[in-house]
Design a protein around this motif. Structure first.
Motif, PDB file in Angstrom:
ATOM      1  N   TYR A  52       5.983   3.725   0.590  1.00  0.00           N
ATOM      2  CA  TYR A  52       5.534   2.447   0.042  1.00  0.00           C
ATOM      3  C   TYR A  52       5.930   1.307   0.975  1.00  0.00           C
ATOM      4  O   TYR A  52       7.095   1.189   1.351  1.00  0.00           O
TER       5      TYR A  52
ATOM      6  N   TYR B  73      -3.235   0.668  -7.110  1.00  0.00           N
ATOM      7  CA  TYR B  73      -2.341   1.811  -7.331  1.00  0.00           C
ATOM      8  C   TYR B  73      -1.105   1.297  -8.057  1.00  0.00           C
ATOM      9  O   TYR B  73      -0.868   0.089  -8.153  1.00  0.00           O
ATOM     10  N   ASN B  74      -0.298   2.225  -8.586  1.00  0.00           N
ATOM     11  CA  ASN B  74       0.901   1.874  -9.343  1.00  0.00           C
ATOM     12  C   ASN B  74       2.118   1.934  -8.422  1.00  0.00           C
ATOM     13  O   ASN B  74       2.425   2.986  -7.863  1.00  0.00           O
ATOM     14  N   ARG B  75       2.823   0.827  -8.280  1.00  0.00           N
ATOM     15  CA  ARG B  75       4.014   0.799  -7.419  1.00  0.00           C
ATOM     16  C   ARG B  75       5.157   1.658  -7.966  1.00  0.00           C
ATOM     17  O   ARG B  75       6.075   2.001  -7.232  1.00  0.00           O
TER      18      ARG B  75
ATOM     19  N   ARG C  44       0.848  -1.196   0.000  1.00  0.00           N
ATOM     20  CA  ARG C  44       0.000   0.000   0.000  1.00  0.00           C
ATOM     21  C   ARG C  44       0.881   1.242   0.000  1.00  0.00           C
ATOM     22  O   ARG C  44       2.082   1.173   0.306  1.00  0.00           O
ATOM     23  N   LYS C  45       0.270   2.340  -0.352  1.00  0.00           N
ATOM     24  CA  LYS C  45       0.954   3.633  -0.405  1.00  0.00           C
ATOM     25  C   LYS C  45       0.392   4.503   0.711  1.00  0.00           C
ATOM     26  O   LYS C  45      -0.804   4.756   0.761  1.00  0.00           O
TER      27      LYS C  45
ATOM     28  N   ASN D 266       4.893  10.027  -0.511  1.00  0.00           N
ATOM     29  CA  ASN D 266       4.317   8.685  -0.613  1.00  0.00           C
ATOM     30  C   ASN D 266       5.308   7.667  -0.044  1.00  0.00           C
ATOM     31  O   ASN D 266       6.414   7.523  -0.564  1.00  0.00           O
TER      32      ASN D 266
ATOM     33  N   GLU E 127      -4.275  -4.367  -6.225  1.00  0.00           N
ATOM     34  CA  GLU E 127      -3.690  -3.394  -5.297  1.00  0.00           C
ATOM     35  C   GLU E 127      -4.308  -2.004  -5.429  1.00  0.00           C
ATOM     36  O   GLU E 127      -4.386  -1.262  -4.456  1.00  0.00           O
TER      37      GLU E 127
END
Length: 344
Positions: A310, A273-275, A116-117, A308, A271
């Motif tokens: 991670y 979102y973009n890692r 997650r972010k 952000n 997920e």
């Protein structure tokens, strides 16, 4: 020259650069790109910065650019403050973990790494936070990467992807996490999780390399956390060189899961979102016939006026969603514990 003044100038001029300090070293390395092009990796000797999955595979070549190094002066710890994160993500992340456990129980894969972010809506002092990072995590690979077209990333990763010297290579299988204590005991879930990573790496390379050696798993400390780690080493062959080894290893089950393709597919679909470059890898590629790469964990991205962070954790059939959420909170403290608020 104290390197932090130079970094400040480079940031103000929006120049592409990376500054990094290797594990257990006090030498800073600064590589400055002479233009703001995005140079995509195609086997150049340089500092590489690769995404987890999709995205630009960047290199700042050593040739034609400015490379400086020097010893760090004694750094003083700057005072840190608590940063509040965007809305509580506990329920959403636990739902995601439950989905992962269900998929494992249905036989889709054996393990999946879910992340997650954490968004902090505050501006940080980049230099002061980076100085804190360097002081606080002496055994990690510590870096600050900036490209005006990619963004700014800071991290202190405990995990080596691979180290190559001529034809000798070393890598690690690192998995399982708990808070540091004097008497660490590992549950079956964590032992299995680490063994998955070891078995995967061995399976990928055993028929391609010579003299493969695998150590027993040992407990290693990283900041306020401990992990299980096995060392794996061997010799590359004429038909299996650095690029082939890196391709075989990345992403390891420590950042995506097992089997790789099915777990990546689940991550991309669930997920939300973009890692980006989190769980990718970075470091020196083919510098003086040596390659020194690290998995991009314990990292943050400065994006406009937010930070952000991670964080992720490995999910197996025995995972407990609430405990997994707590593990991500513990991992986020690696970065939260060094952040200094901007004075602007």
């Amino acid at each position: 020259m104290q390197v932090f003044e130079e970094i400040n100038t480079l940031l103000s001029k929006q120049k592409s650069f990376v500054c990094y300090v290797k594990p257990n070293e006090t030498v800073w390395n600064l590589l400055v790109q002479q233009n703001d092009e995005i140079i995509e990796f195609s086997d150049q000797s340089g500092f590489v910065f690769f995404p987890f999955h999709e995205g630009k595979k960047i290199v700042i070549p050593f040739e034609g650019n400015t490379f400086l190094k020097g010893n760090l002066n004694i750094l003083e710890q700057k005072s840190v403050e608590n940063f509040t994160s965007e809305s509580n993500q506990k329920e959403a992340f636990e739902d995601l973990v439950n989905k992962g456990i269900s998929a494992i129980q249905q036989g889709e894969f054996d393990k999946v790494v879910l992340s997650r972010k954490i968004v902090l809506k505050e501006q940080i002092s980049i230099i002061a936070s980076f100085e804190n990072l360097i002081v606080t995590y002496p055994t990690a690979f510590r870096y600050l990467f900036f490209h005006p077209k990619i963004g700014l990333w800071i991290g202190a990763t405990p995990e080596q992807l691979v180290k190559i010297n001529q034809n000798q290579f070393e890598t690690v299988a690192l998995a399982g996490t708990q808070l540091y204590s004097e008497n660490v005991t590992w549950a079956t879930k964590e032992i299995e999780e680490q063994q998955f990573v070891t078995d995967y790496i061995v399976t990928k390379v055993k028929d391609e390399v010579n003299n493969l050696t695998v150590s027993d798993a040992k407990t290693v400390k990283a900041g306020n956390l401990v992990h299980l780690k096995s060392n794996i080493s061997g010799e590359l062959t004429i038909n299996f060189q650095s690029k082939e080894l890196i391709k075989a290893l990345h992403p390891t089950p420590a950042v995506c899961g097992l089997p790789k393709e099915k777990s990546i597919d689940f991550i991309l679909k669930n997920e939300g979102y973009n890692r980006k470059y989190y769980a990718g890898f970075l470091g020196e590629y083919n510098k003086d016939n040596q390659t020194d790469l690290f998995v991009n964990l314990r990292c943050l991205e400065v994006e406009n006026d937010v930070v952000n962070i991670y964080v992720g954790c490995g999910i197996t059939k025995d995972s407990n969603p609430e405990k997994e959420f707590i593990e991500t909170e513990n991992k986020s403290m690696t970065m939260r514990n060094v952040l200094v608020k901007s004075k602007k």
